[in-house]
Write an enzyme that holds these catalytic residues in place. Structure first.
Site, PDB file in Angstrom:
ATOM      1  CE  LYS A  94       1.219   1.361   4.135  1.00 15.37           C
ATOM      2  NZ  LYS A  94       2.166   2.374   4.308  1.00 15.37           N
ATOM      3  CG  ASP A 147       0.076  -0.790   8.080  1.00 15.93           C
ATOM      4  OD1 ASP A 147      -1.287   0.227   8.828  1.00 15.93           O
ATOM      5  OD2 ASP A 147       0.660  -0.248   7.725  1.00 15.93           O
TER       6      ASP A 147
HETATM    7  O1  C5P Z   1       1.127  -1.939  14.169  1.00 19.55           O
HETATM    8  P1  C5P Z   1       2.842  -2.230  13.467  1.00 19.55           P
HETATM    9  O2  C5P Z   1       3.007  -2.876  14.004  1.00 19.55           O
HETATM   10  O3  C5P Z   1       2.387  -2.246  12.225  1.00 19.55           O
HETATM   11  O4  C5P Z   1       3.120  -1.007  14.179  1.00 19.55           O
HETATM   12  C1  C5P Z   1       4.722  -0.698  14.136  1.00 19.55           C
HETATM   13  C2  C5P Z   1       5.449   0.514  14.747  1.00 19.55           C
HETATM   14  O5  C5P Z   1       4.495   1.892  14.252  1.00 19.55           O
HETATM   15  C3  C5P Z   1       4.447   0.514  16.330  1.00 19.55           C
HETATM   16  O6  C5P Z   1       4.506  -0.326  17.600  1.00 19.55           O
HETATM   17  C4  C5P Z   1       3.807   1.916  16.553  1.00 19.55           C
HETATM   18  O7  C5P Z   1       5.740   2.173  17.221  1.00 19.55           O
HETATM   19  C5  C5P Z   1       4.476   2.556  15.722  1.00 19.55           C
HETATM   20  N1  C5P Z   1       2.535   2.713  15.057  1.00 19.55           N
HETATM   21  C6  C5P Z   1       2.529   4.210  15.908  1.00 19.55           C
HETATM   22  N2  C5P Z   1       0.911   4.276  15.579  1.00 19.55           N
HETATM   23  C7  C5P Z   1       0.360   3.952  14.750  1.00 19.55           C
HETATM   24  C8  C5P Z   1       0.523   2.383  13.879  1.00 19.55           C
HETATM   25  C9  C5P Z   1       2.397   2.114  13.998  1.00 19.55           C
HETATM   26  O8  C5P Z   1       3.008   4.892  16.300  1.00 19.55           O
HETATM   27  N3  C5P Z   1      -0.861   4.627  14.188  1.00 19.55           N
END
Ligand code: C5P
Length: 310
Positions: A18, A149
Site C-alpha cells: 500500500k 495495517d
Molecule cells: O502495528 P504495527 O506493529 O504495524 O506498528 C509498528 C510500530 O509503528 C508500532 O510499534 C508503533 O511504534 C508505530 N505505530 C504508531 N502508530 C500507529 C501505527 C504504528 O506509533 N498508528
C-alpha cells in the site's frame, strides 16, 4: 480436541502493498501508538503466500525473494503469528499445522506494509486450508491484533483509516493511478520514524489533522492532478531527517516529471504519482538511469486486498 485434517492440498494467496495518499498524525497515545487520519491505496505490488498442510502443532515458514534474508523465518514472523492466532481462536494451536511459503516482492521495511500483507495472506490462506468459516469482520478483528495495517491489507482498494489506521471505511475512487516506486538501499523502522516524529512535533495535537477534502474529491472524480496536489505525509519530515538522501530522491522524481512525490508511509520507499501509464514508463526510465536507489518499480492502484488465487 483432536488434530484437524486440512480440507485442501495447498492454498495460494496474493496480498498487495500500500501507499498512504494522506497520512496525518496526532500526538502519541499512552499505548505507544499514534492516532491517525489516513487514506490508503492498495498497489499492484504483491507478495504471494502458499499455505501447505503440515502435522498438527507445526508452524513452519520459508521466505524467498531478493530481500528474503531481511525477513525472520521463525515464530517472530508476522505470518506465523497470524496462523497461530487464527488457530488459537478456532480450537487451539495444537489442532492445526501449516507450512507457509512466502515469495516477497513488496519491499521489506519499506513503508508499504509488506509484513502486514503477509499476515493478511496467512489469515486468508490458513482459514481456507483448515476449512475455517470466518467472516470478513472477524478476519479484520484478528488482523488488527497483529498490526495496524493488517486490516487494510485484507480490505484493499482505497480506504479511510482512523484510530491506529485500523478503523476503516471504504472510499469512493474512480479510475486507476499510475505510480513509480523508488526503493532506496536503506531500511527504516516504523517505530523509529514515529519516535522521530515525536521529537520533531512536541506540541502535536492529540487529534490528527483531517485528510485533505481535495484528496477525497479528487479520488471521487478520478482527477489525478487534484489527487497529486493533495498528497500529504506527516511522517515525511521524520523519515527524511533519519535518511537525508530521501530529499534528493524526491526532488529527482519531481524534476523528472512526476505530478507529485511522497515518502510511502514511514518510508524509505518514495512513491511518485504520474499522469498516465506512458508518463510512468518515462519516469521509471529516468529514475533508473540516475542510480539514486536500489530498484525502480511501476505499480497501479487501487487493487483488491488479500485474495486466494489457487
Ligand atoms: O502495528 P504495527 O506493529 O504495524 O506498528 C509498528 C510500530 O509503528 C508500532 O510499534 C508503533 O511504534 C508505530 N505505530 C504508531 N502508530 C500507529 C501505527 C504504528 O506509533 N498508528
Amino acid at each position: 480436541m483432536s488434530a484437524s485434517q486440512p480440507v485442501t492440498d495447498r492454498v495460494r494467496v496474493r496480498a498487495p502493498g500500500k501507499v498512504n495518499l494522506a497520512l496525518r498524525v496526532g500526538a502519541v497515545r499512552e499505548d505507544g501508538y499514534h492516532p491517525l487520519a489516513t487514506v490508503f491505496q492498495a498497489l499492484s505490488i504483491f507478495d504471494e503466500l502458499g499455505a501447505h498442510p503440515a502435522a498438527a502443532g507445526r508452524y513452519d515458514i520459508r521466505v524467498a525473494g531478493d530481500q528474503a534474508h531481511l525477513v525472520p523465518a521463525d515464530d517472530s514472523n508476522l505470518a506465523v503469528r497470524a496462523a497461530r492466532l487464527l488457530a488459537s481462536r478456532h480450537g487451539g494451536e495444537a489442532r492445526y499445522g501449516v507450512d507457509l511459503r512466502i515469495r516477497k516482492t513488496i519491499p521489506v521495511t519499506g513503508g508499504m506494509a509488506g509484513g502486514s500483507a503477509n499476515a493478511a495472506a496467512a489469515l486468508v490462506g490458513c482459514a481456507a486450508l483448515w476449512g475455517i468459516d470466518i467472516n470478513p469482520d472477524e478476519l479484520r478483528e484478528l488482523g488488527a491484533e497483529l498490526g495496524a495495517d493488517v486490516p487494510f491489507c485484507l480490505l484493499g482498494s482505497t480506504a479511510l483509516g482512523h484510530g491506529r489506521g485500523d478503523d476503516l471505511v471504504p472510499v469512493l475512487s474512480r479510475g486507476g493511478y499510475h505510480w513509480v516506486l523508488a526503493l532506496p538501499d536503506v531500511e527504516l523502522s516504523t517505530a523509529a520514524v514515529f519516535r522521530r516524529f515525536d521529537d520533531m512535533n512536541p506540541d502535536a495535537d492529540p487529534t490528527p489533522p483531517p485528510v485533505p477534502s481535495g484528496l477525497l474529491e479528487g479520488l471521487a472524480s478520478g482527477d489525478v492532478r487534484r489527487v497529486a496536489e493533495n498528497l500529504v505525509n506527516d511522517l515525511e519530515p521524520a523519515a527524511v531527517s533519519l535518511r537525508p538522501h530521501l530529499a534528493e530522491l524526491l526532488d529527482a522524481g519531481r524534476d523528472a516529471g512526476a505530478l507529485a512525490g511522497i515518502v510511502s508511509g514511514s518510508g524509505p520507499t518514495c512513491a511518485f504519482l504520474t499522469a498516465n501509464e506512458d508518463a510512468a514508463v518515462r519516469l521509471s526510465g529516468v529514475l533508473s538511469g540516475l542510480g539514486l536507489c536500489r530498484q525502480v518499480r511501476r505499480a497501479c492502484g487501487p487493487v483488491p486486498g488479500a485474495r486466494q488465487v489457487a
